[in-house]
Write a protein that holds these residues in place. Sequence first.
Motif, short mmCIF file in Angstrom:
data_model
loop_
_atom_site.label_atom_id
_atom_site.label_comp_id
_atom_site.label_asym_id
_atom_site.label_seq_id
_atom_site.Cartn_x
_atom_site.Cartn_y
_atom_site.Cartn_z
N ASP A 157 0.83 -1.19 0.00
CA ASP A 157 0.00 0.00 0.00
C ASP A 157 0.87 1.25 0.00
O ASP A 157 2.06 1.21 0.31
N LEU A 158 0.25 2.34 -0.36
CA LEU A 158 0.97 3.59 -0.53
C LEU A 158 1.67 4.03 0.76
O LEU A 158 2.81 4.47 0.76
N GLN A 159 0.94 3.81 1.87
CA GLN A 159 1.49 4.24 3.16
C GLN A 159 2.81 3.51 3.48
O GLN A 159 3.77 4.11 3.94
N PHE A 160 2.83 2.20 3.16
CA PHE A 160 4.03 1.41 3.42
C PHE A 160 5.18 1.91 2.55
O PHE A 160 6.32 2.04 3.00
N LYS A 161 4.85 2.22 1.31
CA LYS A 161 5.91 2.69 0.40
C LYS A 161 6.42 4.06 0.83
O LYS A 161 7.62 4.35 0.72
N GLU A 162 5.52 4.88 1.34
CA GLU A 162 5.96 6.19 1.85
C GLU A 162 6.91 5.99 3.03
O GLU A 162 7.91 6.68 3.18
N HIS A 163 6.57 5.01 3.83
CA HIS A 163 7.38 4.69 5.00
C HIS A 163 8.79 4.25 4.55
O HIS A 163 9.80 4.68 5.11
N LEU A 164 8.84 3.40 3.52
CA LEU A 164 10.14 2.95 3.00
C LEU A 164 10.93 4.13 2.42
O LEU A 164 12.14 4.24 2.62
N ALA A 165 10.21 5.01 1.73
CA ALA A 165 10.87 6.16 1.11
C ALA A 165 11.49 7.05 2.19
O ALA A 165 12.60 7.55 2.03
N LEU A 166 10.79 7.19 3.30
CA LEU A 166 11.32 8.00 4.40
C LEU A 166 12.56 7.36 5.02
O LEU A 166 13.53 8.04 5.33
N ARG A 167 12.51 6.04 5.15
CA ARG A 167 13.68 5.32 5.68
C ARG A 167 14.89 5.53 4.78
O ARG A 167 16.00 5.73 5.24
N LEU A 168 14.62 5.43 3.50
CA LEU A 168 15.70 5.56 2.53
C LEU A 168 16.29 6.97 2.59
O LEU A 168 17.50 7.16 2.62
N GLN A 169 15.41 7.96 2.64
CA GLN A 169 15.87 9.34 2.69
C GLN A 169 16.71 9.57 3.94
O GLN A 169 17.77 10.20 3.90
N ARG A 170 16.24 9.01 5.04
CA ARG A 170 16.93 9.20 6.32
C ARG A 170 18.34 8.59 6.25
O ARG A 170 19.32 9.20 6.65
#
Length: 273
Positions: A157-170
């Motif tokens: 789901d989109l929320q999970f992918k947003e979560h991964l994107a944030l991890r990656l950015q961090r």
Amino acid sequence: MALKLSGWGALESPPLPITPKSLSSSSCLNFRTPRPSSVKCDYSCFEVRDVSYRPPGTEMSLLKSVNFSLPEKSFGLIFGRSGSGKTTLLQLLAGLSKPTSGSIHIQRYGNDGNPNQSPEPLTPERVGIVFQFPERYFMADNVLEEVTFGWPRQRGDLQFKEHLALRLQRAINWVGLNGISLDKDPHTLSGGYKRRLALAIQLAQIPDLLILDEPLAGLDWKARADVVKLLKHLKKELTILAVSHDLKELATLVDRSWSMKMGGILKEEPLPL
Ligand SMILES: Nc1ncnc2c1ncn2[C@@H]1O[C@H](COP(=O)(O)OP(=O)(O)OP(=O)(O)O)[C@@H](O)[C@H]1O
């Protein structure tokens, strides 16, 4: 949501935005959701108790009743002669092999210095390990693929992918790779930036313990200074355990140190500088 990377580091070419879509084509291995922020404790220690190790099918013990503890957000360094058993110990901590006897766990303590919970086993998902010369194992054609190698490929789901994107950015911000285009070939990065990338791959998993096997090996003096500076920065947020022969360069980071004697015997000792 499109996350644009910006910040420190010279901008070689404009970085790609990290979006949930750009993470949609990865595969899944052992992915862990972050610990709930509601879990509060006074402090915790990584503890190794009476750990011995004899490889299956052999008669020789490589580690003999190893004991140590490393408080969270501190930097521990293990030094010792080649062949004494340092890497073997790191492999046990990372869950790559199992101790023949003894335990490896996280213990939480209260203000009074007494344990306030039962110890939790240190599971492999809680540990990030950067091996010697990690750049030799880079597989992907670009930085984004390299960091997200092993991430979920199925349509989440989109929320999970947003979560991964944030991890990656961090992770990327953390190691100062945000000046590098994410479509750059990892093999063309400088020695110091390759090490940053290897660290980002582990940090994206949000490990409780980061293990480094010879983090400065094979780097020139400038890259070594660069990695030491980065580790100083990471130490503010992370618990780090390193094995190294480069004692002088890492000395300013070290909170606890141990010498591994031949035959796999560990003793707490100051650095022999
Ligand atoms: N699976 C195994 N079976 C038998 N012996 C092994 C095995 N793995 C490692 N060893 C031996 O155990 C000893 C300790 O190896 P280890 O790699 O842990 O040493 P080290 O202190 O990390 O050395 P270095 O500083 O050179 O990396 C060495 O003599 C090695 O040859």
